[in-house]
Design an enzyme around this catalytic site. Structure first.
Site, PDB file in Angstrom:
ATOM      1  N   HIS A 166     -26.894 -37.543  58.526  1.00 13.24           N
ATOM      2  CA  HIS A 166     -27.146 -36.119  58.280  1.00 13.24           C
ATOM      3  C   HIS A 166     -26.358 -35.212  59.224  1.00 13.24           C
ATOM      4  O   HIS A 166     -26.150 -34.035  58.907  1.00 13.24           O
ATOM      5  CB  HIS A 166     -28.625 -35.810  58.470  1.00 13.24           C
ATOM      6  CG  HIS A 166     -29.457 -36.008  57.248  1.00 13.24           C
ATOM      7  ND1 HIS A 166     -29.123 -35.494  56.017  1.00 13.24           N
ATOM      8  CD2 HIS A 166     -30.643 -36.647  57.070  1.00 13.24           C
ATOM      9  CE1 HIS A 166     -30.057 -35.803  55.139  1.00 13.24           C
ATOM     10  NE2 HIS A 166     -30.983 -36.511  55.752  1.00 13.24           N
ATOM     11  N   ALA A 223     -38.701 -38.922  59.470  1.00 14.83           N
ATOM     12  CA  ALA A 223     -37.870 -38.374  60.542  1.00 14.83           C
ATOM     13  C   ALA A 223     -37.217 -37.092  60.030  1.00 14.83           C
ATOM     14  O   ALA A 223     -37.280 -36.770  58.852  1.00 14.83           O
ATOM     15  CB  ALA A 223     -36.803 -39.385  60.971  1.00 14.83           C
ATOM     16  N   GLU A 259     -29.531 -35.530  51.205  1.00  9.59           N
ATOM     17  CA  GLU A 259     -30.471 -36.653  51.223  1.00  9.59           C
ATOM     18  C   GLU A 259     -29.936 -37.892  50.502  1.00  9.59           C
ATOM     19  O   GLU A 259     -30.129 -39.014  50.959  1.00  9.59           O
ATOM     20  CB  GLU A 259     -31.812 -36.222  50.629  1.00  9.59           C
ATOM     21  CG  GLU A 259     -32.564 -35.202  51.462  1.00  9.59           C
ATOM     22  CD  GLU A 259     -32.844 -35.643  52.890  1.00  9.59           C
ATOM     23  OE1 GLU A 259     -32.655 -36.830  53.223  1.00  9.59           O
ATOM     24  OE2 GLU A 259     -33.241 -34.784  53.700  1.00  9.59           O
ATOM     25  N   GLU A 284     -33.549 -34.551  60.742  1.00  7.37           N
ATOM     26  CA  GLU A 284     -32.196 -34.606  61.284  1.00  7.37           C
ATOM     27  C   GLU A 284     -31.793 -33.424  62.134  1.00  7.37           C
ATOM     28  O   GLU A 284     -30.629 -33.007  62.121  1.00  7.37           O
ATOM     29  CB  GLU A 284     -31.202 -34.751  60.125  1.00  7.37           C
ATOM     30  CG  GLU A 284     -31.075 -33.527  59.220  1.00  7.37           C
ATOM     31  CD  GLU A 284     -31.991 -33.511  58.020  1.00  7.37           C
ATOM     32  OE1 GLU A 284     -31.736 -32.758  57.068  1.00  7.37           O
ATOM     33  OE2 GLU A 284     -32.984 -34.265  58.019  1.00  7.37           O
ATOM     34  N   ASN A 285     -32.691 -32.840  62.902  1.00  5.36           N
ATOM     35  CA  ASN A 285     -32.319 -31.708  63.754  1.00  5.36           C
ATOM     36  C   ASN A 285     -31.136 -32.100  64.642  1.00  5.36           C
ATOM     37  O   ASN A 285     -31.236 -33.052  65.416  1.00  5.36           O
ATOM     38  CB  ASN A 285     -33.499 -31.309  64.643  1.00  5.36           C
ATOM     39  CG  ASN A 285     -34.800 -31.269  63.887  1.00  5.36           C
ATOM     40  OD1 ASN A 285     -34.927 -30.614  62.863  1.00  5.36           O
ATOM     41  ND2 ASN A 285     -35.784 -32.011  64.375  1.00  5.36           N
ATOM     42  N   HIS A 311     -29.878 -43.130  58.842  1.00  9.93           N
ATOM     43  CA  HIS A 311     -30.042 -42.081  57.829  1.00  9.93           C
ATOM     44  C   HIS A 311     -29.962 -40.700  58.487  1.00  9.93           C
ATOM     45  O   HIS A 311     -29.220 -39.829  58.035  1.00  9.93           O
ATOM     46  CB  HIS A 311     -31.395 -42.283  57.127  1.00  9.93           C
ATOM     47  CG  HIS A 311     -31.785 -41.211  56.158  1.00  9.93           C
ATOM     48  ND1 HIS A 311     -31.933 -41.440  54.815  1.00  9.93           N
ATOM     49  CD2 HIS A 311     -32.100 -39.903  56.338  1.00  9.93           C
ATOM     50  CE1 HIS A 311     -32.296 -40.333  54.204  1.00  9.93           C
ATOM     51  NE2 HIS A 311     -32.419 -39.377  55.121  1.00  9.93           N
ATOM     52  N   GLU A 312     -30.733 -40.523  59.554  1.00  8.74           N
ATOM     53  CA  GLU A 312     -30.727 -39.215  60.232  1.00  8.74           C
ATOM     54  C   GLU A 312     -29.376 -38.934  60.872  1.00  8.74           C
ATOM     55  O   GLU A 312     -28.911 -37.789  60.899  1.00  8.74           O
ATOM     56  CB  GLU A 312     -31.836 -39.156  61.283  1.00  8.74           C
ATOM     57  CG  GLU A 312     -33.237 -39.410  60.747  1.00  8.74           C
ATOM     58  CD  GLU A 312     -33.592 -38.565  59.541  1.00  8.74           C
ATOM     59  OE1 GLU A 312     -33.190 -37.387  59.481  1.00  8.74           O
ATOM     60  OE2 GLU A 312     -34.273 -39.092  58.636  1.00  8.74           O
TER      61      GLU A 312
END
Length: 859
Positions: free
Chosen positions: A310, A273, A329, A275-276, A306-307
């Site tokens: 971010h 994935a 990360e 993280e935009n 996780h994303e």
């Protein structure tokens, strides 16, 4: 391209010179429709960049990877594209204090998952687009300054085919046939994003009222291809999303800053994935077409969280350069597990972390390419390779150790101060450590040097001295480090003592002590006088990052009673330690396989069970003595079939054992059973052989010559989808034929016609453990081809080829010598390419040591 591989020095020089005020990006994607074979296919990209220069009159450059540039204008003056554009950079001279650059280019659609990826769904012919940029591929879509510390707000507009929807980081609306998007906060180029096409799109919303009475409303969206819509469980995606937003708002004290929150599950994705902000992208395999275990849902939830982490660690506050990639990360990896356990139904997330994520870290940290968590990243190729087990999983493990060291409250308060001070900016290591020092009162300089600025993994071993009465007179923890990385680190650990209790003889913990391990030997005073243990577990509760070793008595206990350990985390830690012993050639592979056969059937945690299956298969393929492989394979297949039949009908354990049985099946009776299960002429009570399981059964059938091309074609007709096509390609490449291998090799190495997903599938099918002799000719071909592949193909495809086609199944001294010869003859090859070959060489050398250990055990 001469300037494609941007160096750190160049980035620092440009950051000192330039400040970016804003981007306006205009894309015309109407060319996306039509025949996919009509190449090259391009789209128009017009970019306006407003920026300042600290030294008027100086020169710099903008980044762009594009087939052609139509026009370039700097401060109203037209420049000759042929003179200023070299294929990757636009030269900018005589800059003013305030500047405006306009670039009109023809950019290329991608089939490698880099830049603007274009996918045609074979099921219905629909075209889907999405972008993927990290670390530096936004320059494939629009002209920019491609480095993380030149942040700016972005305004975007997109013209797309009629009937399509377009998404970007900001909220979009269709105005007179053009999709216009709200201006973003200042963000780095690599996290800008677009998705466009006839995606199936589902909406929801999140509302949070804070203590001061203010309310935050976040529109939520989730999307996938129309063909996957019947399988899309968006309710569960939204549930985890809302739980995560609540958790991070509770702990970060900084409201989600990017407006909406869309999540796109996209085809042929190279990563897990990305993280935009406002438009997170995921690989569509997180939408499950068949029955999967809870471990798969847990894995997806972990990635979602996780994303989301971010959004703060990485998007709101971003590292200056890729040296400090860990600042995003490592934190996201830790926070993903932290939130998983604290906010969702997956309360055993730390078990998965200890068993799966740390295994990735331990492997990476013992490779010759190991590096400190804070790495030395010279250029973009270095950066691409540093998305590894050290930056992610070791970094997260070290952060878990840091939380134990400074305390959770101090850690989170430090993070809150870090966000508030550095919002929308860029940071280095010291910026975070200073905030944590304030809140914890600890001097973190020594801790940082030991944990973040050195490489390698320590081993911790208990040493127990007992009195004549059977009590502990001394228990010490011995710390060792490899010669290559001799650093001994401070470890906050829990030492657990276990013994048999109760009528069933369960192994339970009866004493525990926390201690700071410093130096080569640390005495645990608190456990003096305790009853003699049957098992001593150093790093109980998994507080630190280390390889656990055992004293002789504890190891003997595990060999006989591993399945009797009642605590699932303690059991997982023991399994992980035993696997490390096997990889280090300190335990014969056949012994590890034997432990799996004896005790895996009693494993309650499904994620641990799946990991044990993967390790057992790896032990058989790589570390077992060649003379014992066939016997070991028969034993594993018999054991898997036995557990499959014993498992509760319809359970996730049954499904897991079925998949493992397919992985290790090799004799005719087992293969015929798989074929009959596909045909429906055999049944295992409760086992639903759905489409995904059919493909899982077909791969070993193809690899052993039972499923031929016609059978695979018939299966594709049954499952004529993008997923089905990937499965069929993998199975076709798995067939035991010299002509098949030659064709697969040519498709991947000699041609760039296949998309990234089909390259991946072909490589996965090509290398079959049962076909070692058939693959023999490709060892020499590999070393002859890789430098050319590295030079000619995109870095993602080149990495896939170099890693995936290394002749690891030609596990002999001859192959090791050939690898060394290539490394000696190519000392000037690209460092990133040499790193990949060095890593493969190390794995091969470890394989040979493991085989020698297992051979000795069998003699």
């Amino acid at each position: 391209m001469p300037g494609e591989n941007l160096t750190r020095d160049e980035a620092q020089e440009r950051a000192a010179l330039l400040s970016v005020d804003g981007y306006e990006v205009s894309l015309d994607l109407r060319s996306a429709l039509g025949d996919i074979e009509a190449e090259p296919r391009t789209f128009r990209s017009v970019t306006t960049i407003r920026f300042r220069c600290a030294e008027p009159g100086a020169a710099s450059f903008a980044d762009l990877l594009a087939p052609s540039v139509t026009a370039v204008s700097l401060n109203g003056k037209d420049l000759d594209p042929g003179e200023v554009f070299d294929g990757s950079r636009i030269r900018l001279e005589d800059l003013r204090a305030d500047n405006e650059l306009v670039v009109d280019a023809q950019c290329a659609y991608s089939r490698t998952g880099e830049g603007m990826h274009r996918f045609v769904d074979p099921e219905d012919g629909e075209v889907y687009l999405y972008t993927q940029y990290e670390p530096a591929d936004s320059r494939r879509v629009f002209a920019n300054f491609e480095q993380p510390d030149l942040k700016a707000p972005f305004r975007s507009e997109v013209r797309a085919p009629e009937g399509w929807t377009v998404w970007s980081n900001g909220v979009g609306e269709l105005v007179d046939g053009v999709w216009k998007f709200a201006e973003t906060k200042p963000i780095s180029t690599y996290i800008t994003a677009f998705a466009a096409g006839p995606y199936h799109y589902v909406t929801d919303s999140y509302t949070r009222t804070f203590d001061d009475g203010t309310t935050l409303e976040i529109p939520l969206g989730a999307m996938c291809r129309k063909g996957l819509a019947p399988h899309f469980d968006s309710d569960d995606v939204f549930l985890v999303t809302k739980q995560g937003l609540d958790f991070f708002h509770d702990h970060f004290d900084f409201p989600y800053p990017f407006g909406k929150y869309d999540q796109a599950f996209v085809p042929e994705y190279n990563l897990g994935a990305m993280e935009n902000p406002g438009l997170v992208t995921f690989r569509e395999e997180f939408i499950f077409r068949g029955k999967v275990t809870q471990a798969s849902y847990e894995g997806r939830a972990n990635v979602i969280l996780h994303e989301m982490a971010h959004m703060w660690f990485g998007d709101l506050v971003t590292m200056e350069w890729w040296d400090d990639l860990w600042l995003k990360e490592s934190f996201a990896d830790f926070m993903g597990a932290f939130a998983l356990v604290g906010a969702t139904r997956f309360e055993n997330g730390w078990i998965t972390f200890a068993n799966r994520r740390k295994a990735w870290a331990y492997r990476a940290d013992q490779l010759p390419s190991t590096h400190p968590i804070t790495a030395d990243i010279r250029d973009l190729q270095d950066a691409k390779l540093n998305f590894d087990g050290i930056t992610y999983a070791k970094g997260a493990s070290v952060l878990k150790q840091l939380v134990a060291y400074v305390g959770q409250d101090a850690f989170l308060e430090g993070a809150r101060r870090y966000f508030k001070r550095n919002a929308y900016g860029n940071t280095r290591l010291g910026d975070l450590l200073s905030a944590l020092e304030e809140t914890s009162g600890r001097d973190l300089a020594t801790w940082s040097r030991a944990w973040l600025q050195t490489a390698g993994v320590n081993s911790l071993t208990p040493q127990v001295i007992l009195s004549a009465e059977g009590r502990i007179t001394e228990l010490a923890v011995l710390q060792e480090a490899p010669e290559s990385h001799p650093e001994l680190r401070p470890h906050r650990v829990a030492v657990g003592l276990y013994r048999r209790e109760g009528a069933d003889g369960s192994l339970v913990r009866y004493a525990r002590a926390e201690v700071d391990v410093v130096g080569p030997r640390t005495v645990v005073e608190e456990l003096v006088g305790a009853d003699a243990p049957e098992l001593v577990l150093v790093n109980d509760d998994d507080l630190t990052y280390c390889k656990i070793r055992f004293d002789e008595n504890s190891l003997a206990t595990l060999r006989e009673r591993l399945g009797d350990i009642t605590d699932p985390l303690a059991r997982a830690l023991c399994w992980s330690a035993l696997w490390n012993l096997t990889r280090d050639a300190l335990m014969p592979a056949r012994d590890f396989v034997g432990l799996v056969l004896r005790f895996a059937g009693r494993e309650s945690d499904i994620g641990v069970l799946q990991m044990l299956h993967a390790w057992a298969h790896s032990a058989l393929v790589h570390y077992a003595a060649p003379a014992w492989r066939a016997e070991g394979g028969r034993l594993l297949a018999q054991g898997a079939l036995k557990e499959l039949r014993l498992a509760e009908p319809g359970s996730q354990h049954q499904l897991t054992w079925a998949r493992f049985f397919a992985t290790v099946a090799s004799d005719q009776a087992d293969l015929q059973l798989l074929l009959h299960l596909i045909e429906g002429t055999a049944k295992v009570d409760g086992l639903d052989v759905d489409q995904e399981l059919r493909w899982a059964f077909l791969e070993p059938l193809a690899a052993h010559g039972v499923a031929d091309e016609s059978l695979l074609a018939a299966e594709l007709a049954r499952d004529d989808t993008a997923s089905g096509k990937r499965h069929q390609v993998r199975c076709l490449a798995a067939r035991p034929s010299a002509a098949v291998k030659a064709q697969a090799w040519a498709q991947v190495v000699e041609s760039d016609a296949l998309s990234n997903a089909l390259v991946e599938a072909t490589i996965a099918g090509f290398a079959q453990p049962a076909q070692r002799e058939l693959l023999a000719p490709y060892a020499a071909k590999y070393f002859a081809a890789i430098e050319r592949v590295w030079a000619e193909r995109s870095i993602q495809i080149a990495m896939d080829v170099v890693k995936g086609l290394f002749p690891s199944l030609r596990d002999s001294q001859e192959t090791l010598d050939a690898t060394d010869a290539w490394l000696t003859a190519h000392e000037e090859a690209a460092p990133a390419l040499r790193r990949l070959v060095l890593e493969a060489r190390d794995d091969l050398a470890r394989t040979l040591r493991g085989q020698a250990c297992d051979t000795a055990a069998g003699s």
